[in-house]
Design a protein around this motif. Structure first.
Motif, PDB file in Angstrom:
ATOM      1  N   ARG A  69       0.938  -0.716   0.355  1.00 53.16           N
ATOM      2  CA  ARG A  69       0.296   0.008  -0.044  1.00 53.16           C
ATOM      3  C   ARG A  69       1.016   1.213   0.072  1.00 53.16           C
ATOM      4  NH1 ARG A  69      -2.937  -3.393  -1.391  1.00 53.16           N
ATOM      5  NH2 ARG A  69      -4.630  -4.552  -0.125  1.00 53.16           N
ATOM      6  N   GLY A  70       0.393   2.422  -0.354  1.00 52.93           N
ATOM      7  CA  GLY A  70       0.529   4.222  -0.274  1.00 52.93           C
ATOM      8  C   GLY A  70       1.510   4.486   0.982  1.00 52.93           C
ATOM      9  N   ASN A  71       1.575   3.276   2.663  1.00 56.38           N
ATOM     10  CA  ASN A  71       2.048   3.822   3.261  1.00 56.38           C
ATOM     11  C   ASN A  71       2.411   2.172   4.118  1.00 56.38           C
ATOM     12  OD1 ASN A  71      -0.585   2.533   4.039  1.00 56.38           O
ATOM     13  ND2 ASN A  71      -1.124   3.801   5.524  1.00 56.38           N
ATOM     14  N   GLY A  72       2.715   1.747   3.447  1.00 59.13           N
ATOM     15  CA  GLY A  72       3.123   0.313   3.950  1.00 59.13           C
ATOM     16  C   GLY A  72       2.856  -1.296   3.408  1.00 59.13           C
ATOM     17  N   TYR A  73       1.887  -2.088   4.025  1.00 60.04           N
ATOM     18  CA  TYR A  73       1.974  -3.095   3.680  1.00 60.04           C
ATOM     19  C   TYR A  73       0.374  -3.366   4.420  1.00 60.04           C
ATOM     20  CZ  TYR A  73       6.107  -3.934   2.008  1.00 60.04           C
ATOM     21  OH  TYR A  73       7.497  -3.565   1.791  1.00 60.04           O
ATOM     22  N   ALA A  74      -1.085  -4.634   3.257  1.00 62.35           N
ATOM     23  CA  ALA A  74      -2.336  -4.902   4.602  1.00 62.35           C
ATOM     24  C   ALA A  74      -2.381  -5.579   4.393  1.00 62.35           C
ATOM     25  CB  ALA A  74      -2.823  -3.631   3.766  1.00 62.35           C
ATOM     26  N   VAL A  75      -2.743  -6.536   5.226  1.00 59.47           N
ATOM     27  CA  VAL A  75      -2.937  -8.094   5.508  1.00 59.47           C
ATOM     28  C   VAL A  75      -5.020  -7.791   5.380  1.00 59.47           C
ATOM     29  CG1 VAL A  75      -3.149 -10.223   6.077  1.00 59.47           C
ATOM     30  CG2 VAL A  75      -1.196  -9.193   6.435  1.00 59.47           C
ATOM     31  N   PRO A  76      -5.483  -8.674   4.130  1.00 57.21           N
ATOM     32  CA  PRO A  76      -6.588  -8.597   4.757  1.00 57.21           C
ATOM     33  C   PRO A  76      -7.380  -8.699   5.840  1.00 57.21           C
ATOM     34  CG  PRO A  76      -6.355  -9.898   2.544  1.00 57.21           C
ATOM     35  CD  PRO A  76      -4.893  -9.305   3.482  1.00 57.21           C
ATOM     36  N   VAL A  77      -8.735  -8.798   6.967  1.00 56.56           N
ATOM     37  CA  VAL A  77      -8.865  -8.954   7.653  1.00 56.56           C
ATOM     38  C   VAL A  77      -9.986 -10.773   6.836  1.00 56.56           C
ATOM     39  CG1 VAL A  77     -10.395  -8.613   9.722  1.00 56.56           C
ATOM     40  CG2 VAL A  77      -8.821  -7.505   9.152  1.00 56.56           C
ATOM     41  N   ASP A  78     -11.270 -10.149   6.061  1.00 54.42           N
ATOM     42  CA  ASP A  78     -11.857 -11.477   5.849  1.00 54.42           C
ATOM     43  C   ASP A  78     -12.705 -11.521   7.045  1.00 54.42           C
ATOM     44  OD1 ASP A  78     -10.828 -10.806   3.478  1.00 54.42           O
ATOM     45  OD2 ASP A  78      -9.410 -12.026   3.444  1.00 54.42           O
ATOM     46  N   GLN A  79     -12.758 -13.270   6.974  1.00 53.01           N
ATOM     47  CA  GLN A  79     -13.787 -13.788   8.232  1.00 53.01           C
ATOM     48  C   GLN A  79     -12.717 -14.318   9.028  1.00 53.01           C
ATOM     49  OE1 GLN A  79     -12.451 -15.365   5.065  1.00 53.01           O
ATOM     50  NE2 GLN A  79     -11.917 -17.558   5.614  1.00 53.01           N
ATOM     51  N   HIS A  80     -11.955 -13.774   9.085  1.00 48.10           N
ATOM     52  CA  HIS A  80     -10.816 -14.163  10.184  1.00 48.10           C
ATOM     53  C   HIS A  80     -10.855 -12.779  11.609  1.00 48.10           C
ATOM     54  CE1 HIS A  80      -9.314 -17.033   7.544  1.00 48.10           C
ATOM     55  NE2 HIS A  80      -8.733 -15.917   6.848  1.00 48.10           N
ATOM     56  N   GLY A  81     -11.958 -12.311  11.525  1.00 47.48           N
ATOM     57  CA  GLY A  81     -11.769 -11.623  12.712  1.00 47.48           C
ATOM     58  C   GLY A  81     -12.219 -11.796  14.173  1.00 47.48           C
ATOM     59  N   ASP A  82     -13.260 -12.385  13.893  1.00 39.79           N
ATOM     60  CA  ASP A  82     -13.423 -13.106  15.847  1.00 39.79           C
ATOM     61  C   ASP A  82     -12.469 -13.220  15.673  1.00 39.79           C
ATOM     62  OD1 ASP A  82     -15.735 -11.446  15.153  1.00 39.79           O
ATOM     63  OD2 ASP A  82     -17.136 -13.322  14.923  1.00 39.79           O
ATOM     64  N   THR A  83     -11.775 -14.643  15.258  1.00 43.16           N
ATOM     65  CA  THR A  83     -10.625 -15.376  15.476  1.00 43.16           C
ATOM     66  C   THR A  83      -9.446 -14.775  15.970  1.00 43.16           C
ATOM     67  OG1 THR A  83     -10.150 -16.283  13.482  1.00 43.16           O
ATOM     68  CG2 THR A  83     -11.891 -18.008  14.819  1.00 43.16           C
ATOM     69  N   TRP A  84      -8.739 -13.584  15.184  1.00 42.32           N
ATOM     70  CA  TRP A  84      -7.628 -12.799  15.520  1.00 42.32           C
ATOM     71  C   TRP A  84      -8.081 -12.561  16.461  1.00 42.32           C
ATOM     72  CZ3 TRP A  84      -5.786 -11.278   9.919  1.00 42.32           C
ATOM     73  CH2 TRP A  84      -5.678 -12.914   9.526  1.00 42.32           C
ATOM     74  N   ALA A  85      -8.769 -12.052  16.920  1.00 43.25           N
ATOM     75  CA  ALA A  85      -9.119 -10.823  18.321  1.00 43.25           C
ATOM     76  C   ALA A  85      -9.373 -11.709  19.681  1.00 43.25           C
ATOM     77  CB  ALA A  85     -10.569  -9.745  17.582  1.00 43.25           C
ATOM     78  N   ASP A  86     -10.161 -12.580  19.412  1.00 45.02           N
ATOM     79  CA  ASP A  86     -10.242 -13.431  20.157  1.00 45.02           C
ATOM     80  C   ASP A  86      -9.729 -14.367  20.547  1.00 45.02           C
ATOM     81  OD1 ASP A  86     -11.922 -10.732  20.903  1.00 45.02           O
ATOM     82  OD2 ASP A  86     -13.920 -11.968  19.873  1.00 45.02           O
TER      83      ASP A  86
END
Length: 353
Positions: A69-86
């Motif tokens: 990305r213009g300011n670095g890199y980005a990894v899509p969260v997709d359907q992983h938001g709950d498992t990655w956060a909790d």
């Protein structure tokens, strides 16, 4: 004939680069098989000085130009938001740039938890400054292990207060918590050696206020030049808020004052030289004491004495015993009396809110 996907080579290069780097520093890498890959590629268990620790993270690895990305890199969260956060194990994202051959990392779990469930990000931002290589490995491991251990011991308290106030506290910081009669939370935060502290008040939506003991007492001290007024230094920095500005009660001000005194004592550390001198004097006095003098039970039990304002300066058992310990206890009492006197002087005349 089956065709090899174009992205396979760079994706495998990313996995190989990260595995090689971690294993070169003796950390344990367990790759998750493709059929069980649901947003994580590795389990990484850290080691310390050749010993296996109990600190483990999960890693999602991405490689290729598409993550830039213009300011670095980005990894899509997709359907992983709950498992990655909790999840019970925090998840880190690592991006491999095929042009620079560099690895860049971000704490996905931390970013998701900061954003909260009502405003989840679509991507995990990865800074181009968060480089993972031989030079930065120690720093990365320290930060990752600290995050893994955020619910252990004292760090669990700091984590709770951090999540409550939205402030990241360093383990070395002085952080103290108080709940008033209205169930409002106050957090005293001071970095070692700093003259000022930060007050965080739930009643003020956790807005941080820099304060000094003098500034809090300013409304109770006559202005310089008035009858009975002291020097200008007694008022402190005029840009800092007073207790009246923050709507602090007398009890709250006394608590903040005690926080200043106790954390300053902690910064100063134990008075080793005074303790040694006292021990030597006590030993000399004991040598002059007639052998027939009995030792009372009360004197023998003073080894269990713990001063109220103890700062860890209790004499070492190697140089003090039941006879010399009261000498050091007297010194602790004198320091405690001095602190209490200063506290009383500082808070004298305050009125209840």
């Amino acid at each position: 004939m089956p065709k090899i996907p174009k992205g396979r080579r760079v994706a495998q290069a990313a996995v190989n680069a990260l595995r090689a780097l971690l294993e070169e520093h003796d950390h344990i890498v367990q790759e998750i098989s493709g059929q069980n890959d649901f947003g994580e590629d590795f389990y990484v268990t850290f080691t310390a000085d050749g010993d296996l620790t109990s600190d483990t993270i999960k890693v999602q690895v991405k490689g290729g130009e598409s993550w830039r990305r213009g300011n670095g890199y980005a990894v899509p969260v997709d359907q992983h938001g709950d498992t990655w956060a909790d999840g019970n194990i925090p998840v880190f994202c690592v991006v491999y740039d095929p042009d620079t051959k560099g690895l860049y990392w971000a704490n996905a779990t931390q970013q998701l938890r900061r954003s909260g469930p009502f405003n989840p990000p679509r991507h995990i931002g990865v800074s181009p400054n968060a480089i993972l290589n031989d030079a930065t490995m120690a720093s990365f491991v320290t930060r990752a292990r600290r995050y893994v251990g955020r619910y252990r011991g004292r760090q669990a308290v700091l984590t709770h207060l951090s999540e409550m106030s939205g402030v990241d506290f360093d383990p070395a910081d002085h952080v103290l918590h108080f709940v008033n009669g209205d169930d409002e939370d106050l957090i005293f935060w001071r970095r070692p050696g700093d003259a000022l502290a930060t007050l965080l008040l739930s009643a003020h939506d956790w807005e941080p206020y820099l304060v000094s003991l003098q500034s809090l007492m300013r409304s109770e001290i006559p202005p310089p030049g008035d009858e009975g007024g002291g020097p200008v230094d007694d008022w402190g920095d005029m840009d800092l808020p007073t207790a009246e500005d923050l709507e602090l009660s007398r009890t709250e001000v006394m608590w903040v004052a005690s926080c200043f005194f106790s954390t300053r004592q902690a910064d100063e550390g134990p008075e080793d030289s005074a303790s040694i001198s006292e021990c030597e004097g006590a030993q000399a006095a004991r040598a002059r004491r007639p052998r027939s003098t009995p030792t009372s039970r009360r004197t023998s039990s003073t080894n269990t004495f713990s001063p109220v304002f103890s700062t860890g300066s209790r004499p070492s058992p190697t140089c003090c015993n039941a006879h010399s310990w009261p000498c050091a206890r007297t010194a602790s009492s004198q320091r405690r009396s001095s602190t209490n006197s200063a506290l009383s002087k500082a808070t004298r005349g305050l009125s209840v809110r």
